[in-house]
Design a protein around this motif. Structure first.
Motif, PDB file in Angstrom:
ATOM      1  N   ASP A 190       0.682  -1.133   0.057  1.00 37.27           N
ATOM      2  CA  ASP A 190       0.060  -0.107  -0.001  1.00 37.27           C
ATOM      3  C   ASP A 190       0.873   1.188  -0.187  1.00 37.27           C
ATOM      4  OD1 ASP A 190      -2.104  -1.592  -0.038  1.00 37.27           O
ATOM      5  OD2 ASP A 190      -2.731  -1.373   2.283  1.00 37.27           O
TER       6      ASP A 190
ATOM      7  N   THR B  15       1.121   4.268  -2.879  1.00 39.55           N
ATOM      8  CA  THR B  15       0.840   5.818  -2.386  1.00 39.55           C
ATOM      9  C   THR B  15       2.125   6.654  -2.867  1.00 39.55           C
ATOM     10  OG1 THR B  15      -0.528   5.025  -0.578  1.00 39.55           O
ATOM     11  CG2 THR B  15       0.474   7.251  -0.592  1.00 39.55           C
TER      12      THR B  15
ATOM     13  N   GLU C  60      -5.079   6.005  -6.431  1.00 49.36           N
ATOM     14  CA  GLU C  60      -4.603   6.606  -5.301  1.00 49.36           C
ATOM     15  C   GLU C  60      -4.587   7.916  -5.751  1.00 49.36           C
ATOM     16  OE1 GLU C  60      -2.961   6.378  -1.672  1.00 49.36           O
ATOM     17  OE2 GLU C  60      -4.717   4.966  -2.012  1.00 49.36           O
TER      18      GLU C  60
ATOM     19  N   LEU D 224      -1.348  13.416  -0.563  1.00 52.49           N
ATOM     20  CA  LEU D 224      -0.725  11.973  -0.824  1.00 52.49           C
ATOM     21  C   LEU D 224       0.328  11.955   0.174  1.00 52.49           C
ATOM     22  CD1 LEU D 224      -1.262  11.865  -4.723  1.00 52.49           C
ATOM     23  CD2 LEU D 224      -2.250  10.234  -3.040  1.00 52.49           C
TER      24      LEU D 224
END
Length: 258
Positions: free
Chosen positions: A132, A136, A194, A228
């Motif tokens: 993950d 990102t 994302e 982000l």
């Protein structure tokens, strides 16, 4: 390299990196490589804590090459990438997110393109985008050139494996985006989503268009670089627990290269 040497060298490198002596840590790696071969360096990089590897590699971004950059095993790099954002100060995320994104780009680009070995490049991209935090991190980079990323997404949908990566602007992020898409279909999709959370299939992105007017409201949701970076910071594992290596997200592969 014997089992007796590995713990001693791992301890030595860890202590040097934590003390800020990256040059001496590199010297220890060079001596180990001379004595035992490159495999010894890779073994040490697999055995030391990922937060230590992150600190070490962060000191050799861009033009500064290191043995660690060249030899870090893909999984060890993917795990260390989880800790990269731990060094980001809050005020810099607020005031200059682009600078941090460029720093992250220098790191990722430096590792991925450190050699001409295509198989290693693919393994690095696959390992990082299987997490993950890796997805990102790629989204942070893509947020610096969203228009070009959309163009690449459209080209991938229409050309599949024959994608050239040619866009209307010459941007260093584009070759990395194309390399990611070719290495991991699922990783590419997840990084896209994302950045553009409204989309659930990359074919939808092919029809999305960016206005050239900077004052015009975007027609769809796009996460900012700052947002982000905060998401990446929240994904930094606690050093008291093991780093989370595998994603729990469902695969959203779209068969782009089948």
């Amino acid at each position: 390299m014997s089992d007796a040497n590995l713990p001693a060298l791992s301890k030595q490198v860890t202590e040097l990196v934590l003390a800020g002596s990256l040059g001496h840590a590199e010297q220890a790696f060079a001596e180990a490589a001379d004595q035992f071969g490159d495999y010894a360096v890779a073994e040490v990089l697999s055995s030391i804590p990922p937060q230590v590897t992150a600190l070490h590699l962060a000191g050799f971004d861009g033009g500064k090459m290191s043995l660690a950059t060249l030899l870090v095993p893909p999984k060890a790099w993917a795990d260390s990438l989880a800790f990269f954002a731990a060094t980001f100060p809050d005020d810099l995320i607020e005031d200059d997110p682009e600078r941090l994104a460029e720093q992250l780009f220098a790191h990722i680009h430096g590792v991925v393109f450190s050699t001409e070995d295509e198989a290693r490049r693919q393994e690095l991209l696959q390992a990082a985008s299987a997490t993950d935090h890796g997805c990102t991190a790629f989204a942070v980079l893509f947020s610096m050139a969203p228009k070009e990323i959309l163009e690449v997404a459209g080209e991938i949908i229409s050309k599949g494996p024959y994608v050239s990566g040619l866009t209307s602007a010459d941007n260093d992020i584009v070759p990395l985006a194309v390399a990611l898409a070719q290495a991991s279909e699922d990783g590419w999709d997840r990084a896209l989503f994302e950045l553009f959370p409204d989309f659930r299939h990359s074919a939808d992105l092919a029809d999305a268009e960016f206005s050239d007017d900077p004052d015009e409201e975007p027609k769809f949701l796009q996460r900012s670089t700052k947002e982000l970076l905060y998401r990446l910071r929240k994904q930094v594992p606690s050093t008291r627990s093991a780093p989370k290596a595998a994603s729990t997200r469902r695969s959203m592969g779209t068969g782009i290269f089948s």
